[in-house]
Design an enzyme around this catalytic site. Structure first.
Site, PDB file in Angstrom:
ATOM      1  N   CYS A  97       5.281   1.123  10.795  1.00 27.86           N
ATOM      2  CA  CYS A  97       4.654   0.274   9.687  1.00 27.86           C
ATOM      3  C   CYS A  97       4.666  -1.121  10.309  1.00 27.86           C
ATOM      4  O   CYS A  97       5.795  -1.590  10.806  1.00 27.86           O
ATOM      5  CB  CYS A  97       5.657   0.210   8.437  1.00 27.86           C
ATOM      6  SG  CYS A  97       5.122  -1.144   7.168  1.00 27.86           S
ATOM      7  N   TYR A 149       0.892  -1.295   0.050  1.00 28.54           N
ATOM      8  CA  TYR A 149      -0.020  -0.092   0.001  1.00 28.54           C
ATOM      9  C   TYR A 149       0.789   1.204   0.186  1.00 28.54           C
ATOM     10  O   TYR A 149       0.365   2.225  -0.456  1.00 28.54           O
ATOM     11  CB  TYR A 149      -0.911  -0.014   1.178  1.00 28.54           C
ATOM     12  CG  TYR A 149      -2.076  -0.784   1.377  1.00 28.54           C
ATOM     13  CD1 TYR A 149      -2.618  -1.628   0.310  1.00 28.54           C
ATOM     14  CD2 TYR A 149      -2.908  -0.882   2.555  1.00 28.54           C
ATOM     15  CE1 TYR A 149      -3.795  -2.282   0.453  1.00 28.54           C
ATOM     16  CE2 TYR A 149      -3.924  -1.707   2.688  1.00 28.54           C
ATOM     17  CZ  TYR A 149      -4.475  -2.470   1.487  1.00 28.54           C
ATOM     18  OH  TYR A 149      -5.533  -3.168   1.660  1.00 28.54           O
ATOM     19  N   GLY A 150       2.110   1.125   0.786  1.00 26.72           N
ATOM     20  CA  GLY A 150       2.774   2.567   0.963  1.00 26.72           C
ATOM     21  C   GLY A 150       3.422   3.015  -0.195  1.00 26.72           C
ATOM     22  O   GLY A 150       3.868   4.214   0.192  1.00 26.72           O
ATOM     23  N   CYS A 158      -2.459  -1.500  10.065  1.00 27.50           N
ATOM     24  CA  CYS A 158      -1.598  -1.007   8.920  1.00 27.50           C
ATOM     25  C   CYS A 158      -1.736   0.493   9.174  1.00 27.50           C
ATOM     26  O   CYS A 158      -2.543   1.127   8.761  1.00 27.50           O
ATOM     27  CB  CYS A 158      -2.395  -1.214   7.536  1.00 27.50           C
ATOM     28  SG  CYS A 158      -1.397  -0.563   6.145  1.00 27.50           S
TER      29      CYS A 158
HETATM   30  N1  DGL Z   1       2.012  -2.624   7.015  1.00 26.46           N
HETATM   31  C1  DGL Z   1       1.724  -1.646   6.681  1.00 26.46           C
HETATM   32  C2  DGL Z   1       2.025  -0.439   7.537  1.00 26.46           C
HETATM   33  O1  DGL Z   1       1.729  -0.379   8.537  1.00 26.46           O
HETATM   34  C3  DGL Z   1       1.946  -1.214   5.049  1.00 26.46           C
HETATM   35  C4  DGL Z   1       2.953  -1.747   4.160  1.00 26.46           C
HETATM   36  C5  DGL Z   1       2.660  -1.676   2.684  1.00 26.46           C
HETATM   37  O2  DGL Z   1       1.955  -2.148   2.182  1.00 26.46           O
HETATM   38  O3  DGL Z   1       3.231  -0.844   2.241  1.00 26.46           O
HETATM   39  O4  DGL Z   1       1.904   0.936   7.117  1.00 26.46           O
END
Ligand code: DGL
Length: 263
Positions: free
Chosen positions: A180, A39-40, A70
């Protein structure tokens, strides 16, 4: 009723892991949005769309509360989802407030995804608590890729973190905030590379305690059972994980998270 916990991938299992420790009588649905990880490095609009899809899945699966495990999804979508859905939504955020309190005047480094670092939610949080301008934000996108391919300890991980951390004079720092959830898998390498007196701070316990408070307040905590076996169903972007080899892999991730939880 279930507690739904989700992330883009395996990072959110660190929250699930802590939740099972704190609330062992509950039934959980863990959803890793592996079709869309990471997602990031995506746009805010895209991530809001993914999160909306997961929320609809959770509502269709009898969830009494949803934990956004997340930081990135919380930063861009938690407020929008709270407007839209009438169910408690608990979102993990970088534990900046706790770190500032513990830092005793030394600097604080917050590492997160590029989108979390860019978003106003984190900037506003820092503005609120960082009166002495001690907080630095830094993205570490490659750690998410390392985690997703199960590479937790390697020369490549060490080299990447050594290079990124060398951008800061670490002797001036007393706290490293893991902003994260994927970064929890690398606590041992962080510990090895950081000066001895730097604490590693994550938001896992705080988030799970908040979940507990919310459920308690609504009278919705599961009733105590005699024998406690964690009840979790795992999904990859909506597809239930039932293959023995994948469930064994999940077991190994929990074993690693238990070691990381104690660092
Ligand atoms: N684990 C996720 C977070 O705490 C995001 C990691 C990702 O998908 O970039 O931000």
């Amino acid at each position: 009723m279930n507690i739904g916990i989700f992330d883009s991938g395996i990072g959110g299992m660190s929250i699930l892991h802590q939740a099972i420790v704190t609330l062992p009588n509950e039934k959980y649905i863990f959803y890793a949005d592996t079709d869309h990880v990471p997602y990031g490095t995506k746009s805010k609009q895209e991530v809001v769309g993914f999160v909306d899809g997961v929320m609809q899945f959770m509502l269709a699966h009898e969830c009494k509360a949803v934990v956004i495990a997340c930081n990135t999804a919380t930063a861009v979508a938690a407020a929008i989802m709270r407007e839209k859905y009438d169910i408690p939504i608990i979102g993990i955020e970088p534990a900046v407030k706790l770190a500032v309190k513990e830092s005793d005047g030394k600097r604080i480094l917050v590492v997160a995804t590029p989108l979390t670092v860019k978003e106003n939610k984190l900037k506003e949080l820092v503005e609120r608590v960082d009166d002495d301008h001690l907080v630095d934000l830094h993205p570490l996108p490659q750690l998410v890729s390392f985690a997703e391919r199960g590479e937790f300890v390697s020369d490549a991980v060490s080299d990447y973190l050594t290079k990124e951390l060398s951008k800061f004079n670490l002797d001036e720092y007393s706290e490293l905030v893991l902003g994260c959830t994927h970064f929890n898998y690398f606590k041992d390498t962080f510990k090895r590379l950081l000066p001895k007196d730097v604490n590693i701070v994550d938001g896992n316990t705080g988030t799970v305690n908040q979940l507990k408070r919310v459920l308690e307040g609504r009278g919705e905590l599961a009733i105590h059972k005699e024998s406690v076996v964690p009840q979790v169903r795992y999904f990859e972007s909506g597809r239930e994980i039932l293959e023995a080899s994948k469930l064994e892999h999940i077991e190994r991730l929990h074993n690693r998270l238990e070691i990381m939880r104690k660092i």
